[in-house]
Design an enzyme around this catalytic site. Sequence first.
Site, PDB file in Angstrom:
ATOM      1  N   SER A 179      -4.439   4.547  -9.581  1.00 47.72           N
ATOM      2  CA  SER A 179      -3.634   3.339  -9.477  1.00 47.72           C
ATOM      3  C   SER A 179      -4.032   2.246 -10.468  1.00 47.72           C
ATOM      4  CB  SER A 179      -3.689   2.829  -8.042  1.00 47.72           C
ATOM      5  OG  SER A 179      -2.765   1.800  -7.861  1.00 47.72           O
ATOM      6  N   LYS A 214       4.990   2.446  -1.607  1.00 45.34           N
ATOM      7  CA  LYS A 214       5.444   1.177  -2.153  1.00 45.34           C
ATOM      8  C   LYS A 214       6.043   1.452  -3.524  1.00 45.34           C
ATOM      9  CE  LYS A 214       0.724  -0.308  -3.445  1.00 45.34           C
ATOM     10  NZ  LYS A 214      -0.206   0.627  -2.780  1.00 45.34           N
TER      11      LYS A 214
END
Length: 543
Positions: free
Chosen positions: A113, A376
């Site tokens: 990420s 998300k």
Amino acid sequence: MNIRTVSTTPFSDQKPGTSGLRKSVSVFQQPHYLENFVQSIFDSLEGYQGQTIVLGGDGRYYNRQAIQIILKIASANGVGRVLVGQGGIMSTPAASCIIRQYQAFGGIILSASHNPGGPDGDFGIKYNVTNGGPAPEKVTEAIYARSKVIDSYKISDSPDVNLDKLSVLRMGEMAIEVIDPVEPYARLMESLFDFDSIRQLLQSDFRICMDSLHAVTGPYAKNIFEKRLGAASGTVTNGKPLEDFGGGHPDPNLVYAHDLVEVMFGDNAPDFGAASDGDGDRNMILGRNFFVTPSDSLAVLTANAHLVPGYKDGISGVARSMPTSAAADRVAAKLGIDCYETPTGWKFFGNLLDADKVTLCGEESFGTGSNHVREKDGLWAVLFWLNILAATGKSVEDIVKEHWATYGRNFYSRHDYEEVDKAKATELMERLRGMVGTMKGQKFGEYEVEYADDFSYTDPIDSSVSQKQGIRIRFTDGSRIVFRLSGTGTKGATLRVYLESYEPDASKHDLDTQLALKPLITMAEEIALIRQYTEREEPTVIT
Ligand code: VG1
Ligand code: CO
């Protein structure tokens, strides 16, 4: 094709954190390290044989090598088909979308990420389940348990496959489809948002800037904004995914997305700016000289969802992670819908979304999303905002300030103390745990503790319980301080201090956030002895 069974010994540190297993690249490059973990995934699953698995990553260093290894292990373990993104690329929300669209058994996403990449950076791996969402705790715990006793893995002797050409290949019995990772996702976005209105907006004198920070969203953003929505070429900056993200820190916040921040707060700034993180699931939204806090963003999207085609029939409920501000709660109350408070991490939203208890969810850490996937979704949030701007003709700043005028403002900030001593950080948390039981009623100047606890969550759908999710101290005026340790870092420990206060009076809404939160910041220090335990005078990052 030959399948080898390789003897191995367990690693003791393969416990997945908030979002998968994240370690430095050098840890992943140890012989058998990745293989052990991937075999542990297959050993913990039931019924995947002959089924479809989705595979891709954020393009960081070691992505391609890891994909080749995982394909060979998948083949040796009897997976039927793997859908792999061209070039090994697949954003986290796109992987979720593709798992759902193809009704795959699950997916393996390679990403750390927002952590930096490159040979000296981090790497990560995460398993997602059939609904497209991150594996729930019972699955990650089973994988971890297996990793502690594993003694062999199975791997095929096949040669590496070409990941760059769209094609259907075979590896033994297993099919490998190299697919376009952008198209299915871009089509899903077209089905949710009013692309015609957004196109009109982008072709007027309204200017936007989308910074992909040399991470995975580059190809997605170019396809969606420049190709489908007709934004000027060059709208997407840093749009080429690089193995080391150009040496940057692919985290869309005011500190790490500094180039974009300079443009948006400079002279003659564009009307709208956005950035996303390494794997494309986070977003930062900026107006001209204006920053939208992620907690406010969730509240604004909830309040304006009726303007967006995909949500115009209403939303069933909203969920936010515990440390996220209560701005969305106020909107939910007004709309007469439920608002859920979950532990940090997207895996806790999955059950609520599957049961249609909530339509939108969000976290203070620049994450927002909806029931369109089970992760998300950074570009989704950007499109949602553009749809609202196109429908109302207002600026980002006007939208947010009008929102505060209606609902009051939740001042909010997170202070991170990164890479501090792990033992000391754990001690700080243990000390707080020992204190919370007796804090109710205690006074700190004008502030009185309404309640204090270590957040524990019982999932309303499957009744699973997750304990020790963060220390919350709430005061009678509605303000809060939350303390927790990060579950995504790879060096030492990271202490996160979340601060929130509520201001109903619109004449005070323009106050600087850090100034508004000053009394709470001082109290956090006083209560937790942050300086003493972290040996730091100041936080590393303030968002
Ligand atoms: C952080 C964020 C959390 C987020 C997680 C994964 O976790 O605080 O809200 O879900 O990262 O996001 P932690 O445990 O470090 O606080 V991502 O974009 O890294 O997949
Ligand atoms: Co991310």
